[in-house]
Design a protein around this motif. Structure first.
Motif, PDB file in Angstrom:
ATOM      1  N   LYS A 151       0.856  -1.199   0.000  1.00 36.13           N
ATOM      2  CA  LYS A 151       0.000   0.000   0.000  1.00 36.13           C
ATOM      3  C   LYS A 151       0.881   1.236   0.000  1.00 36.13           C
ATOM      4  O   LYS A 151       1.807   1.353   0.814  1.00 36.13           O
ATOM      5  CB  LYS A 151      -0.893   0.007   1.250  1.00 36.13           C
ATOM      6  CG  LYS A 151      -1.685   1.307   1.437  1.00 36.13           C
ATOM      7  CD  LYS A 151      -2.552   1.252   2.673  1.00 36.13           C
ATOM      8  CE  LYS A 151      -3.204   2.607   2.987  1.00 36.13           C
ATOM      9  NZ  LYS A 151      -4.030   3.100   1.878  1.00 36.13           N
ATOM     10  N   ASP A 152       0.612   2.164  -0.924  1.00 37.06           N
ATOM     11  CA  ASP A 152       1.298   3.453  -0.934  1.00 37.06           C
ATOM     12  C   ASP A 152       0.780   4.316   0.203  1.00 37.06           C
ATOM     13  O   ASP A 152      -0.433   4.403   0.433  1.00 37.06           O
ATOM     14  CB  ASP A 152       1.076   4.166  -2.273  1.00 37.06           C
ATOM     15  CG  ASP A 152       1.822   3.508  -3.418  1.00 37.06           C
ATOM     16  OD1 ASP A 152       2.959   3.066  -3.189  1.00 37.06           O
ATOM     17  OD2 ASP A 152       1.257   3.414  -4.519  1.00 37.06           O
ATOM     18  N   ASN A 154       1.784   7.632   0.475  1.00 41.84           N
ATOM     19  CA  ASN A 154       1.992   9.041   0.126  1.00 41.84           C
ATOM     20  C   ASN A 154       0.696   9.768  -0.236  1.00 41.84           C
ATOM     21  O   ASN A 154       0.727  10.938  -0.617  1.00 41.84           O
ATOM     22  CB  ASN A 154       2.999   9.170  -1.025  1.00 41.84           C
ATOM     23  CG  ASN A 154       2.564   8.398  -2.261  1.00 41.84           C
ATOM     24  OD1 ASN A 154       1.459   7.870  -2.320  1.00 41.84           O
ATOM     25  ND2 ASN A 154       3.448   8.335  -3.240  1.00 41.84           N
ATOM     26  N   ASP A 155      -0.444   9.087  -0.146  1.00 38.45           N
ATOM     27  CA  ASP A 155      -1.723   9.738  -0.437  1.00 38.45           C
ATOM     28  C   ASP A 155      -2.571   9.913   0.826  1.00 38.45           C
ATOM     29  O   ASP A 155      -3.781  10.139   0.734  1.00 38.45           O
ATOM     30  CB  ASP A 155      -2.501   8.940  -1.487  1.00 38.45           C
ATOM     31  CG  ASP A 155      -2.790   7.509  -1.041  1.00 38.45           C
ATOM     32  OD1 ASP A 155      -2.225   7.089  -0.009  1.00 38.45           O
ATOM     33  OD2 ASP A 155      -3.556   6.807  -1.727  1.00 38.45           O
ATOM     34  N   ILE A 156      -1.942   9.820   2.003  1.00 32.84           N
ATOM     35  CA  ILE A 156      -2.648   9.997   3.268  1.00 32.84           C
ATOM     36  C   ILE A 156      -2.315  11.392   3.797  1.00 32.84           C
ATOM     37  O   ILE A 156      -1.177  11.632   4.249  1.00 32.84           O
ATOM     38  CB  ILE A 156      -2.247   8.909   4.287  1.00 32.84           C
ATOM     39  CG1 ILE A 156      -2.490   7.517   3.687  1.00 32.84           C
ATOM     40  CG2 ILE A 156      -3.019   9.081   5.586  1.00 32.84           C
ATOM     41  CD1 ILE A 156      -2.040   6.378   4.574  1.00 32.84           C
ATOM     42  N   PRO A 157      -3.240  12.337   3.764  1.00 31.04           N
ATOM     43  CA  PRO A 157      -2.921  13.742   4.077  1.00 31.04           C
ATOM     44  C   PRO A 157      -2.322  13.948   5.471  1.00 31.04           C
ATOM     45  O   PRO A 157      -1.424  14.769   5.639  1.00 31.04           O
ATOM     46  CB  PRO A 157      -4.285  14.445   3.949  1.00 31.04           C
ATOM     47  CG  PRO A 157      -5.091  13.567   3.045  1.00 31.04           C
ATOM     48  CD  PRO A 157      -4.650  12.172   3.340  1.00 31.04           C
ATOM     49  N   TRP A 160       1.492  11.977   5.406  1.00 30.33           N
ATOM     50  CA  TRP A 160       2.573  12.210   4.454  1.00 30.33           C
ATOM     51  C   TRP A 160       3.465  13.405   4.810  1.00 30.33           C
ATOM     52  O   TRP A 160       4.690  13.304   4.648  1.00 30.33           O
ATOM     53  CB  TRP A 160       2.008  12.364   3.043  1.00 30.33           C
ATOM     54  CG  TRP A 160       3.093  12.386   1.997  1.00 30.33           C
ATOM     55  CD1 TRP A 160       3.345  13.358   1.090  1.00 30.33           C
ATOM     56  CD2 TRP A 160       4.080  11.370   1.777  1.00 30.33           C
ATOM     57  NE1 TRP A 160       4.428  13.036   0.311  1.00 30.33           N
ATOM     58  CE2 TRP A 160       4.899  11.807   0.718  1.00 30.33           C
ATOM     59  CE3 TRP A 160       4.361  10.144   2.379  1.00 30.33           C
ATOM     60  CZ2 TRP A 160       5.976  11.068   0.237  1.00 30.33           C
ATOM     61  CZ3 TRP A 160       5.441   9.394   1.901  1.00 30.33           C
ATOM     62  CH2 TRP A 160       6.226   9.858   0.857  1.00 30.33           C
ATOM     63  N   GLN A 164       7.598  13.007   5.184  1.00 30.56           N
ATOM     64  CA  GLN A 164       8.623  13.787   4.497  1.00 30.56           C
ATOM     65  C   GLN A 164       9.568  14.454   5.490  1.00 30.56           C
ATOM     66  O   GLN A 164      10.783  14.529   5.252  1.00 30.56           O
ATOM     67  CB  GLN A 164       7.956  14.829   3.606  1.00 30.56           C
ATOM     68  CG  GLN A 164       7.215  14.227   2.416  1.00 30.56           C
ATOM     69  CD  GLN A 164       6.518  15.278   1.597  1.00 30.56           C
ATOM     70  OE1 GLN A 164       5.720  16.067   2.120  1.00 30.56           O
ATOM     71  NE2 GLN A 164       6.798  15.318   0.307  1.00 30.56           N
ATOM     72  N   GLU A 271      -5.518   2.720   7.726  1.00 35.02           N
ATOM     73  CA  GLU A 271      -5.500   4.136   7.358  1.00 35.02           C
ATOM     74  C   GLU A 271      -6.444   4.930   8.254  1.00 35.02           C
ATOM     75  O   GLU A 271      -6.089   6.004   8.742  1.00 35.02           O
ATOM     76  CB  GLU A 271      -5.898   4.307   5.893  1.00 35.02           C
ATOM     77  CG  GLU A 271      -5.882   5.762   5.440  1.00 35.02           C
ATOM     78  CD  GLU A 271      -6.080   5.919   3.948  1.00 35.02           C
ATOM     79  OE1 GLU A 271      -6.387   7.051   3.518  1.00 35.02           O
ATOM     80  OE2 GLU A 271      -5.922   4.932   3.205  1.00 35.02           O
ATOM     81  N   ASP A 276      -4.385   8.033   9.973  1.00 32.60           N
ATOM     82  CA  ASP A 276      -5.162   9.273  10.032  1.00 32.60           C
ATOM     83  C   ASP A 276      -5.247   9.862  11.434  1.00 32.60           C
ATOM     84  O   ASP A 276      -5.723  10.991  11.602  1.00 32.60           O
ATOM     85  CB  ASP A 276      -6.587   9.030   9.516  1.00 32.60           C
ATOM     86  CG  ASP A 276      -6.657   9.072   7.998  1.00 32.60           C
ATOM     87  OD1 ASP A 276      -5.741   9.652   7.382  1.00 32.60           O
ATOM     88  OD2 ASP A 276      -7.621   8.525   7.436  1.00 32.60           O
TER      89      ASP A 276
END
Length: 350
Positions: A151-152, A154-157, A160, A164, A271, A276
């Motif tokens: 599962k990626d 990088n699309d979880i606000p 992510w 970084q 998630e 989240d």
């Protein structure tokens, strides 16, 4: 009469008695007085009086208005053809069948024929198919099949920006025992065959230490490059399939995403319940919280689709001699296990 004849007849479920009163009045008073009394026309009174005289009370029943001749009626040969096609291809819809076999009739006519012969059934909804599949899986053994996927992240606000800033992983590796729902997971910076091989080898070693028969275990994955592997010059498997040892490896058909519903469900849950919600101070803090959530998921969290039991409760019921250590394999950063000096994408043993 309080309302015209035609209005009353239109609103009645059965106008037989009203017509009978009309005929009786015509026989007593005559046609014209009856037409005035019932607020209708002389031809209408004459029609029902004539039918009563010719057929008796049965003549006052409404006759079908359908035409006696149907110039466009489907021929018996064509009707038999579409019945045979329906039985051979029950998943084809009317429009598709007409298109594929160039049938000379409309989709409504086709569905009318199927309905008349009891061949038109409601399509089963997705939740009904899932319930049937869950019933089948409920008969499986513990560790009969493990579903694995990635599962990626990088699309979880919420997650992510932290990833970084703290150099947290970008990919989640997930494996789940289908029968009990037991969760194994790990993390990496990217998808790779080497990371998948390390992930699988680590779980295999753990299961073997806990007394699980690897020969009876099937791993199911999608067709991602990280799970396919290859063969070397000697014909030996490499990558993820090689890490499975004596266990079998099966891949789902292309685009058959429902085959991986168990692991996809976990991706949605973690998630919502972990990425989240949690905030992290460091990579170590991330790993510690991931470990805590995994323990909660495996030991405590009830599964509403499995009689509100946690994975460990299901294992304890089905395999009472199983050690608790089955649920305690901690998540890791797979990148730490990769041999960076040994060439591109070559793993070393965990």
């Amino acid at each position: 009469m309080s309302a015209p004849y035609f209005i009353l007849v239109r609103e009645m479920r059965d106008a037989y008695n009203h017509r009978l009163r009309l005929v009786q009045s015509a026989r007593q008073r005559g046609i014209k007085p009856t037409a005035r009394l019932f607020q209708t026309t002389v031809p209408t009174v004459r029609k029902w009086l004539r039918r009563y005289q010719q057929q008796g009370p049965r003549g006052l029943v409404e006759c079908s208005r359908a035409p006696h001749h149907h110039p466009n009626k489907t021929s018996p040969e064509l009707e038999q053809q579409v019945i045979v096609l329906r039985r051979q291809l029950p998943t084809f819809g009317a429009r598709r069948l007409i298109r594929e076999f160039d049938l000379p009739l409309s989709h409504r006519a086709l569905e009318r024929i199927w309905r008349h012969h009891g061949l038109l059934h409601k399509r089963r909804r997705k939740y009904q198919r899932k319930q049937d599949l869950a019933h089948i899986k409920a008969t499986w053994r513990v560790f009969q099949q493990i579903s694995a996927d990635t599962k990626d992240l990088n699309d979880i606000p919420h997650y992510w920006p932290q990833a970084q800033a703290l150099h947290l992983p970008a990919v989640q590796y997930t494996a789940r025992d289908v029968r009990s729902g037991l969760l194994f997971w790990a993390f990496a910076q990217r998808r790779s065959a080497s990371a998948s091989a390390v992930f699988a080898a680590r779980i295999q070693q753990h299961l073997q230490r806990c007394g699980i028969s690897l020969r009876d275990l099937v791993w199911q994955t999608d067709n991602g490059g990280e799970f396919i592997g290859s063969c070397d010059r000697q014909g030996h498997r490499t990558g993820f399939p090689a890490a499975l040892g004596d266990s079998q490896h099966v891949r789902i058909p292309p685009a058959a995403h429902t085959f991986q519903s168990d692991v996809e469900t976990v991706h949605r849950l973690v998630e919502d319940e972990f990425f989240d919600l949690e905030s992290f101070a460091s990579r170590g803090d991330f790993l510690a919280k991931a470990r805590t959530y995994q323990l909660y998921f495996n030991l405590v969290r009830p599964n509403s689709h499995k009689q509100n039991l946690s994975p460990w409760q299901i294992i304890a019921q089905l395999e009472p001699r199983s050690p608790l250590q089955l649920c305690l394999l901690p998540p890791v950063f797979l990148d730490y296990y990769l041999n960076r000096s040994g060439g591109y994408d070559l793993p070393r043993l965990p």
